[in-house]
Design an enzyme around this catalytic site. Structure first.
Site, PDB file in Angstrom:
ATOM      1  CG  HIS A 258      49.642  89.989 -14.752  1.00 52.86           C
ATOM      2  ND1 HIS A 258      49.701  90.733 -15.954  1.00 52.86           N
ATOM      3  CD2 HIS A 258      50.082  88.969 -15.148  1.00 52.86           C
ATOM      4  CE1 HIS A 258      50.741  90.299 -16.060  1.00 52.86           C
ATOM      5  NE2 HIS A 258      52.062  89.909 -16.170  1.00 52.86           N
ATOM      6  CG  ASP A 309      52.997  81.651 -14.131  1.00 53.53           C
ATOM      7  OD1 ASP A 309      53.701  80.610 -14.596  1.00 53.53           O
ATOM      8  OD2 ASP A 309      52.918  82.265 -13.783  1.00 53.53           O
TER       9      ASP A 309
HETATM   10  N1  COA Z   1      46.339  86.973  -3.416  1.00 51.07           N
HETATM   11  C1  COA Z   1      46.054  87.561  -3.333  1.00 51.07           C
HETATM   12  N2  COA Z   1      45.730  88.896  -2.612  1.00 51.07           N
HETATM   13  C2  COA Z   1      46.345  89.515  -3.751  1.00 51.07           C
HETATM   14  C3  COA Z   1      47.011  88.700  -5.195  1.00 51.07           C
HETATM   15  C4  COA Z   1      47.115  87.381  -5.121  1.00 51.07           C
HETATM   16  N3  COA Z   1      47.789  86.497  -5.809  1.00 51.07           N
HETATM   17  N4  COA Z   1      47.432  89.149  -5.485  1.00 51.07           N
HETATM   18  C5  COA Z   1      47.427  90.717  -5.638  1.00 51.07           C
HETATM   19  N5  COA Z   1      46.663  90.556  -4.835  1.00 51.07           N
HETATM   20  C6  COA Z   1      46.148  91.433  -3.719  1.00 51.07           C
HETATM   21  C7  COA Z   1      47.876  91.797  -2.680  1.00 51.07           C
HETATM   22  O1  COA Z   1      47.705  91.382  -1.989  1.00 51.07           O
HETATM   23  C8  COA Z   1      47.091  93.660  -2.499  1.00 51.07           C
HETATM   24  O2  COA Z   1      45.984  93.487  -1.576  1.00 51.07           O
HETATM   25  P1  COA Z   1      46.034  95.040  -0.796  1.00 51.07           P
HETATM   26  O3  COA Z   1      45.910  96.720  -1.542  1.00 51.07           O
HETATM   27  O4  COA Z   1      45.048  95.345  -0.056  1.00 51.07           O
HETATM   28  O5  COA Z   1      47.005  94.516  -0.492  1.00 51.07           O
HETATM   29  C9  COA Z   1      46.735  94.425  -4.313  1.00 51.07           C
HETATM   30  O6  COA Z   1      45.265  92.782  -4.725  1.00 51.07           O
HETATM   31  C10 COA Z   1      47.661  94.675  -4.734  1.00 51.07           C
HETATM   32  O7  COA Z   1      48.591  93.385  -5.384  1.00 51.07           O
HETATM   33  P2  COA Z   1      50.245  94.034  -5.462  1.00 51.07           P
HETATM   34  O8  COA Z   1      50.718  91.948  -4.752  1.00 51.07           O
HETATM   35  O9  COA Z   1      50.315  94.833  -4.626  1.00 51.07           O
HETATM   36  O10 COA Z   1      49.878  94.350  -6.815  1.00 51.07           O
HETATM   37  P3  COA Z   1      51.025  93.809  -8.468  1.00 51.07           P
HETATM   38  O11 COA Z   1      50.842  95.072  -9.070  1.00 51.07           O
HETATM   39  O12 COA Z   1      52.260  94.265  -7.673  1.00 51.07           O
HETATM   40  O13 COA Z   1      50.886  92.395  -8.431  1.00 51.07           O
HETATM   41  C11 COA Z   1      51.896  90.252  -8.647  1.00 51.07           C
HETATM   42  C12 COA Z   1      51.115  91.703  -8.941  1.00 51.07           C
HETATM   43  C13 COA Z   1      51.777  89.280  -9.489  1.00 51.07           C
HETATM   44  C14 COA Z   1      53.105  90.217  -7.702  1.00 51.07           C
HETATM   45  C15 COA Z   1      50.812  89.983  -7.532  1.00 51.07           C
HETATM   46  O14 COA Z   1      49.459  89.425  -7.666  1.00 51.07           O
HETATM   47  C16 COA Z   1      51.179  88.075  -6.495  1.00 51.07           C
HETATM   48  O15 COA Z   1      52.182  88.233  -6.199  1.00 51.07           O
HETATM   49  N6  COA Z   1      50.529  87.416  -7.598  1.00 51.07           N
HETATM   50  C17 COA Z   1      51.311  85.580  -6.803  1.00 51.07           C
HETATM   51  C18 COA Z   1      51.962  85.381  -7.319  1.00 51.07           C
HETATM   52  C19 COA Z   1      52.031  84.826  -9.386  1.00 51.07           C
HETATM   53  O16 COA Z   1      51.169  84.507  -9.053  1.00 51.07           O
HETATM   54  N7  COA Z   1      52.676  85.551 -10.126  1.00 51.07           N
HETATM   55  C20 COA Z   1      52.883  85.965 -11.174  1.00 51.07           C
HETATM   56  C21 COA Z   1      52.494  86.773 -11.635  1.00 51.07           C
HETATM   57  S1  COA Z   1      52.572  86.207 -13.475  1.00 51.07           S
END
Ligand code: COA
Length: 374
Positions: A258, A309
């Site tokens: 998140h 979710d």
């Molecule tokens: N699975 C695996 N790795 C994850 C992850 C996941 N669900 N969520 C984050 N990470 C990792 C990323 O790969 C990244 O690693 P790195 O620094 O080695 O590249 C790090 O954690 C930061 O992730 P990032 O996507 O940049 O952080 P964010 O704050 O933008 O992410 C989300 C938020 C929600 C977009 C992300 O956690 C995600 O894509 N989750 C899956 C989709 C989901 O469940 N969405 C619903 C949100 S309520």
């Protein structure tokens, strides 16, 4: 003449940037969430869906007569015009459910008879759940399901979504999940809604943009993707193996992570409890054990917690809701939060129009098409 201002550079994805003052809700890095000042646990334990929606929209808990009039206003507007169902039917059974709802909401913008802003918003709030329940049925040629006057919002949505009878506890849990989906400050779809509102476009335009933003798996689509993941793993003993290959292939695990909550998502914690109780009462806790195993392994490997979710999806599954309807259910609830933000944006509006830093080429000379080489 206005002086040129040097644009402020902000982090990618606007992470950690506050772009609005809001009185509606706040999620925080410490795992707290408040709706209009009330901690989410307080709301989830004591309120009902309509009360929560009223609170989020109006900033205070309703009196009995305010609640009755709000509920009545929703009931009176829940009927969807046959013309809208006709447009949904035209899209055919292969259409993506969110595309169907988005198209229906766009159509409502022209068809809805409401003239006042509040009436338009109530109409969208009332109809979104009917559209959600029918976004697969109607395009596949089935007759639409309709709400029953005697039922409350969440019971109505559940009876339109599923064929089977649910228990009192399941209905209670479903209502909590909807309340947890109702509002969540400046998530991607709500920000989109506020951007559209800032142009003074109507609520139908803002809601259809919100739906577009909700479709992707990084936001609203995550509950469906999380359920697909759980179904593909199947056995709690295979959670570690699944994660190892996901990490090796650089795949994100849907339902985890998140932007704000880095330790825990309070909504996921509540839903985990509801799921535990649902499966215990049913005498088959396999899905709960699988979720718990995945959560444990994910935390051990990456220190990334599950989000709403991840635990909402298996609750919907246990209640017999089809997976492609999970994001539509999210929309049926979040429309109330969207409308609260739409109104808040207009209270002190300034067009949302950020700047950008141009990093492309410059000073190029035009080359006639006949002289261009591939
Ligand atoms: N699975 C695996 N790795 C994850 C992850 C996941 N669900 N969520 C984050 N990470 C990792 C990323 O790969 C990244 O690693 P790195 O620094 O080695 O590249 C790090 O954690 C930061 O992730 P990032 O996507 O940049 O952080 P964010 O704050 O933008 O992410 C989300 C938020 C929600 C977009 C992300 O956690 C995600 O894509 N989750 C899956 C989709 C989901 O469940 N969405 C619903 C949100 S309520």
């Amino acid at each position: 003449m206005e002086e040129a201002v040097e644009p402020v550079k902000v982090p990618k994805g606007l992470a950690g940037v506050s772009v609005a003052d809001t009185r509606i809700s706040k999620s925080d890095t410490d795992g707290s969430l408040v709706y209009r000042g009330y901690p989410i646990s307080e709301i989830a334990s004591n309120a009902g869906f309509e009360e929560t929606a009223y609170l989020v929209l109006n900033g205070m808990l309703p009196t009995m007569s305010q609640l009755e009039s709000f509920t009545d206003g929703l009931h009176r507007r829940a009927e969807v015009e046959p013309k809208v169902f006709g447009i949904m039917r035209e899209l055919g059974p292969e259409a993506h459910p969110i595309d169907v709802i988005r198209t229906a909401v766009s159509a409502l913008g022209s068809i809805d008879a409401e003239r006042e802003l509040l009436g338009k918003q109530l109409s969208l709030e009332a109809k979104m759940s009917v559209l959600a329940a029918n976004c697969r049925r109607v395009p596949s040629g089935q007759a639409p399901k309709t709400p029953r006057k005697a039922l409350r919002f969440s019971d109505n949505l559940l009876q339109m979504l599923t064929a089977r009878e649910s228990t009192e506890y399941e209905r209670w849990a479903f209502e909590r999940v909807l309340m947890l989906y109702l509002e969540h400050d400046l998530n991607a779809s709500t920000f989109t809604v506020r951007a559209v509102a800032s142009t003074l476009a109507d609520p139908y335009a803002a809601a259809s943009a919100g739906l577009a933003s909700l479709k992707g798996p990084l936001h609203g689509g995550a509950n469906e993707a999380a359920m697909e993941t759980l179904l593909s793993i199947g056995d709690p003993a295979k959670a570690g193996e699944f994660l190892t290959s996901a990490f090796k292939e650089g795949r994100k695990v849907m339902g985890f992570g998140h932007r704000v909550y880095k330790q825990f998502d309070p909504r996921a914690r509540l839903c985990k409890e509801y799921l535990r109780e649902i499966v215990a009462r049913r005498g088959d806790d396999r899905i709960y054990r699988l979720c718990d195993a995945l959560e444990t392994e994910m935390w051990r490997a990456k220190r990334i917690p599950p989000n709403l979710d991840f635990y909402a999806a298996p609750i919907f599954y246990s209640l017999g809701i089809e997976v492609p309807l999970y994001t539509p259910v999210f929309a049926a609830s979040r429309i109330f939060g969207w409308m609260a933000h739409y109104n808040e944006q207009l209270e002190d509006n300034k067009l949302i129009r950020p700047d950008s830093t141009y990093v492309g080429p410059s000073g190029l000379k035009y080359v006639p098409i006949k002289d261009r080489r591939n």
